[in-house]
Write a protein that holds these residues in place. Structure first.
Motif, PDB file in Angstrom:
ATOM      1  N   MET A 149       0.860  -1.182   0.000  1.00  0.00           N
ATOM      2  CA  MET A 149       0.000   0.000   0.000  1.00  0.00           C
ATOM      3  C   MET A 149       0.892   1.226   0.000  1.00  0.00           C
ATOM      4  SD  MET A 149      -2.794   1.711   0.115  1.00  0.00           S
ATOM      5  CE  MET A 149      -3.010   3.480   0.355  1.00  0.00           C
ATOM      6  N   LEU A 150       0.947   1.923  -1.143  1.00  0.00           N
ATOM      7  CA  LEU A 150       1.787   3.108  -1.279  1.00  0.00           C
ATOM      8  C   LEU A 150       0.958   4.349  -0.955  1.00  0.00           C
ATOM      9  CD1 LEU A 150       4.447   4.494  -2.123  1.00  0.00           C
ATOM     10  CD2 LEU A 150       3.606   4.447  -4.494  1.00  0.00           C
ATOM     11  N   PHE A 151       1.196   4.930   0.217  1.00  0.00           N
ATOM     12  CA  PHE A 151       0.507   6.166   0.598  1.00  0.00           C
ATOM     13  C   PHE A 151       1.147   7.346  -0.133  1.00  0.00           C
ATOM     14  CE2 PHE A 151      -0.544   3.508   4.265  1.00  0.00           C
ATOM     15  CZ  PHE A 151      -1.873   3.828   4.483  1.00  0.00           C
ATOM     16  N   THR A 152       0.307   8.243  -0.624  1.00  0.00           N
ATOM     17  CA  THR A 152       0.808   9.474  -1.250  1.00  0.00           C
ATOM     18  C   THR A 152       0.136  10.672  -0.568  1.00  0.00           C
ATOM     19  OG1 THR A 152      -0.839   9.237  -3.029  1.00  0.00           O
ATOM     20  CG2 THR A 152       1.396   8.385  -3.441  1.00  0.00           C
ATOM     21  N   ARG A 153      -1.103  10.956  -0.937  1.00  0.00           N
ATOM     22  CA  ARG A 153      -1.834  12.037  -0.266  1.00  0.00           C
ATOM     23  C   ARG A 153      -3.179  11.519   0.214  1.00  0.00           C
ATOM     24  NH1 ARG A 153      -3.455  16.762  -4.301  1.00  0.00           N
ATOM     25  NH2 ARG A 153      -4.862  17.091  -2.555  1.00  0.00           N
ATOM     26  N   ASP A 154      -3.131  10.343   0.837  1.00  0.00           N
ATOM     27  CA  ASP A 154      -4.320   9.707   1.414  1.00  0.00           C
ATOM     28  C   ASP A 154      -3.946   9.135   2.775  1.00  0.00           C
ATOM     29  OD1 ASP A 154      -2.566   7.893   0.352  1.00  0.00           O
ATOM     30  OD2 ASP A 154      -4.077   6.615  -0.575  1.00  0.00           O
ATOM     31  N   LEU A 155      -3.488  10.015   3.665  1.00  0.00           N
ATOM     32  CA  LEU A 155      -2.841   9.599   4.911  1.00  0.00           C
ATOM     33  C   LEU A 155      -3.860   9.353   6.018  1.00  0.00           C
ATOM     34  CD1 LEU A 155       0.183  12.076   4.753  1.00  0.00           C
ATOM     35  CD2 LEU A 155      -0.061   9.816   3.716  1.00  0.00           C
ATOM     36  N   ARG A 156      -4.664   8.313   5.820  1.00  0.00           N
ATOM     37  CA  ARG A 156      -5.711   7.954   6.778  1.00  0.00           C
ATOM     38  C   ARG A 156      -5.986   6.455   6.672  1.00  0.00           C
ATOM     39  NH1 ARG A 156      -8.302  10.289   2.327  1.00  0.00           N
ATOM     40  NH2 ARG A 156      -9.923   8.972   1.371  1.00  0.00           N
ATOM     41  N   VAL A 157      -6.661   5.932   7.706  1.00  0.00           N
ATOM     42  CA  VAL A 157      -7.089   4.534   7.660  1.00  0.00           C
ATOM     43  C   VAL A 157      -8.594   4.428   7.433  1.00  0.00           C
ATOM     44  CG1 VAL A 157      -5.193   3.730   9.104  1.00  0.00           C
ATOM     45  CG2 VAL A 157      -7.347   4.413  10.183  1.00  0.00           C
ATOM     46  N   ARG A 158      -9.373   5.484   7.762  1.00  0.00           N
ATOM     47  CA  ARG A 158     -10.825   5.446   7.556  1.00  0.00           C
ATOM     48  C   ARG A 158     -11.148   5.846   6.116  1.00  0.00           C
ATOM     49  NH1 ARG A 158      -9.681   7.434  12.488  1.00  0.00           N
ATOM     50  NH2 ARG A 158     -10.796   6.677  14.328  1.00  0.00           N
ATOM     51  N   ASP A 159     -12.110   5.143   5.534  1.00  0.00           N
ATOM     52  CA  ASP A 159     -12.541   5.391   4.159  1.00  0.00           C
ATOM     53  C   ASP A 159     -11.347   5.600   3.222  1.00  0.00           C
ATOM     54  OD1 ASP A 159     -14.374   5.655   2.037  1.00  0.00           O
ATOM     55  OD2 ASP A 159     -14.229   7.836   2.163  1.00  0.00           O
ATOM     56  N   ASN A 160     -10.481   4.630   3.200  1.00  0.00           N
ATOM     57  CA  ASN A 160      -9.343   4.636   2.280  1.00  0.00           C
ATOM     58  C   ASN A 160      -9.480   3.395   1.395  1.00  0.00           C
ATOM     59  OD1 ASN A 160      -6.837   4.459   0.986  1.00  0.00           O
ATOM     60  ND2 ASN A 160      -5.800   5.509   2.672  1.00  0.00           N
ATOM     61  N   PRO A 161     -10.129   3.527   0.229  1.00  0.00           N
ATOM     62  CA  PRO A 161     -10.403   2.351  -0.597  1.00  0.00           C
ATOM     63  C   PRO A 161      -9.151   1.567  -0.978  1.00  0.00           C
ATOM     64  CG  PRO A 161     -11.714   4.208  -1.355  1.00  0.00           C
ATOM     65  CD  PRO A 161     -10.743   4.752  -0.339  1.00  0.00           C
ATOM     66  N   ALA A 162      -8.054   2.245  -1.255  1.00  0.00           N
ATOM     67  CA  ALA A 162      -6.830   1.531  -1.634  1.00  0.00           C
ATOM     68  C   ALA A 162      -6.312   0.696  -0.468  1.00  0.00           C
ATOM     69  CB  ALA A 162      -5.763   2.522  -2.101  1.00  0.00           C
ATOM     70  N   LEU A 163      -6.311   1.272   0.733  1.00  0.00           N
ATOM     71  CA  LEU A 163      -5.850   0.528   1.904  1.00  0.00           C
ATOM     72  C   LEU A 163      -6.773  -0.654   2.191  1.00  0.00           C
ATOM     73  CD1 LEU A 163      -3.975   0.192   4.358  1.00  0.00           C
ATOM     74  CD2 LEU A 163      -5.468   1.805   5.586  1.00  0.00           C
ATOM     75  N   ALA A 164      -8.082  -0.437   2.095  1.00  0.00           N
ATOM     76  CA  ALA A 164      -9.028  -1.523   2.335  1.00  0.00           C
ATOM     77  C   ALA A 164      -8.789  -2.675   1.370  1.00  0.00           C
ATOM     78  CB  ALA A 164     -10.459  -1.005   2.209  1.00  0.00           C
TER      79      ALA A 164
END
Length: 430
Positions: free
Chosen positions: A6-21
């Motif tokens: 999971m490469l974080f760029t400008r989505d620095l959250r765990v809630r409602d993060n479709p890529a992380l999910a």
């Protein structure tokens, strides 16, 4: 066992993060953030944004550790570092947020060249750029029809938060760098703290206390009751999709403006550099006036208050942004790109698409359907700061002047003006 990255760029959250999910669907997941030297060597490397970024990454790491994982931190070229991690962990898939800036588009193309199954998920905007297109065009050039399409669109469902993050054995997370190791200079003294936790606390307080009055108070400079959520949206500490569902109607319109500028920038990647709609404007060069504008010493109190708030807090009230931008481009006749660069140096929420789109809108070279529109700074001050409290908050030289007189200090008696130590206006406003 399969492993994903999971490469974080400008989505620095765990809630409602479709890529992380999606990434957490694998047996093991490697959450990683790469300090990209290309970005750090460019205009992004402003102390305010880098400080906010470090706060946000520290908070993200705490959240991931609470789920049993960690945040892997690397520095260098994100494609090279991702490929190295994939070899070390035998990862077969890569997930990241679908960002559409010119640089992010090139980065994604390079990532797709790796021996990985690459998936770019939504989450940077409410509606991804390109999802809404007018008949006969690749993007909307006028906001109102975009707003109608945006309101009618079916938004994606909110993604579930991961229950657990299982890091493969043997992966070294690495340490977060210090601010001084990334950028020179000091952040603004009133800079807000970054991170998902701080963002959600701010969001909850605003929804509880001020959101219901948003339409009435969002332009009130002295009240300072805007959401102040823009930095958390810029870094993805908050989900714009979640905010669109919970915020009031007027605030949703602001989120739609944000999406609008992102789809314009995706279609016209040179938005931060070139006129979107060239008007043949001959900009003047006045280094002294530009310096006075940057320093908040124009002698026009409402303008100086906005510019000083920017330096003090890394933030400026949205109405003040419009006033100061109009003053630079319309009253002083100075090229909007100078203003864009200065805002980029100080704004914590300095988003490429939003910042450039708004500057071009004010300057009449962008998506404004009334390109000749101007904002008289004195009338704006009397309308949106009628008691002068905003000016007195940020321009201490004028703190002792009562009421509306604070907006016209040049009309005070000569002895009083000399005692203030405040400069005369650099242009005639009366």
């Amino acid at each position: 066992m399969n492993t994903s990255i999971m490469l974080f760029t400008r989505d620095l959250r765990v809630r409602d993060n479709p890529a992380l999910a999606a990434a957490c669907g694998a047996d093991h997941v490697v959450p990683v953030f790469v300090f990209d030297n290309t970005i750090l060597d460019g205009p992004f490397a402003a102390p305010n944004r880098v400080r906010f970024l470090l706060d946000s990454l520290a908070d993200l790491r705490r959240s991931l550790r609470g789920l049993g994982g960690d945040l892997v931190v690397r520095r260098g070229d994100p494609v090279t570092e991702t490929a190295r991690l994939a070899r070390e962990t035998h990862a077969s898939a890569l997930f990241l947020g679908d960002e559409r800036s010119a640089y992010a588009t090139r980065r994604l193309a390079r990532l797709r060249g790796l021996d990985l199954d690459v998936s770019a998920g939504p989450g940077i905007t409410v509606v991804p750029p390109g999802d809404l297109t007018p008949s006969g065009g690749d993007h909307y050039r006028v906001f109102t029809p975009y707003w109608r399409a945006w309101e009618a669109a079916r938004w994606r469902p909110v993604a579930d938060s991961p229950k657990a993050v299982r890091l493969p054995p043997g992966v070294r997370p690495g340490r977060l760098p210090r601010l001084a190791g990334l950028v020179s200079g000091s952040p603004s003294p009133g800079l807000a703290s970054g991170g998902e936790r701080a963002g959600r606390e701010r969001m909850a307080a605003w929804l509880r206390e001020d959101a219901a009055d948003y339409e009435r108070v969002h332009d009130d400079l002295a009240a300072d009751r805007t959401s102040r959520l823009s930095p958390y949206l810029k870094f993805g500490c908050l989900s714009p999709r979640e905010l669109a569902e919970t915020g009031p109607d007027g605030f949703r319109r602001q989120l739609a403006w944000r999406d609008f500028h992102h789809q314009v920038a995706a279609a016209f990647p040179r938005l931060p550099k070139d006129d979107y709609r060239p008007r043949g404007r001959n900009w003047c060069r006045d280094d002294a006036a530009l310096a006075a504008w940057r320093d908040g010493t124009t002698g026009v109190p409402i303008v100086d208050a906005g510019m000083r708030q920017l330096r003090r807090e890394g933030f400026m009230h949205n109405r003040a942004r419009l006033i100061t931008a109009s003053f630079l481009t319309r009253d002083l006749g100075i090229d909007w790109r100078h203003g864009l660069r200065h805002f980029n140096d100080w704004l914590t929420d300095g988003d490429v698409a939003d910042n450039a789109g708004n500057w071009q809108w004010v300057a009449g070279t962008g998506n404004n359907t009334r390109p000749g529109q101007t904002m008289n700074p004195l009338r704006q001050a009397l309308r949106f700061d009628p008691g002068g409290d905003y000016v007195r908050r940020y321009v201490p030289e004028l703190a002792g002047i009562d009421g509306r007189r604070v907006h016209r200090p040049w009309a005070l008696p000569a002895a009083r003006k000399r005692a203030l130590g405040y400069p005369p206006p650099i242009i005639d406003l009366d």
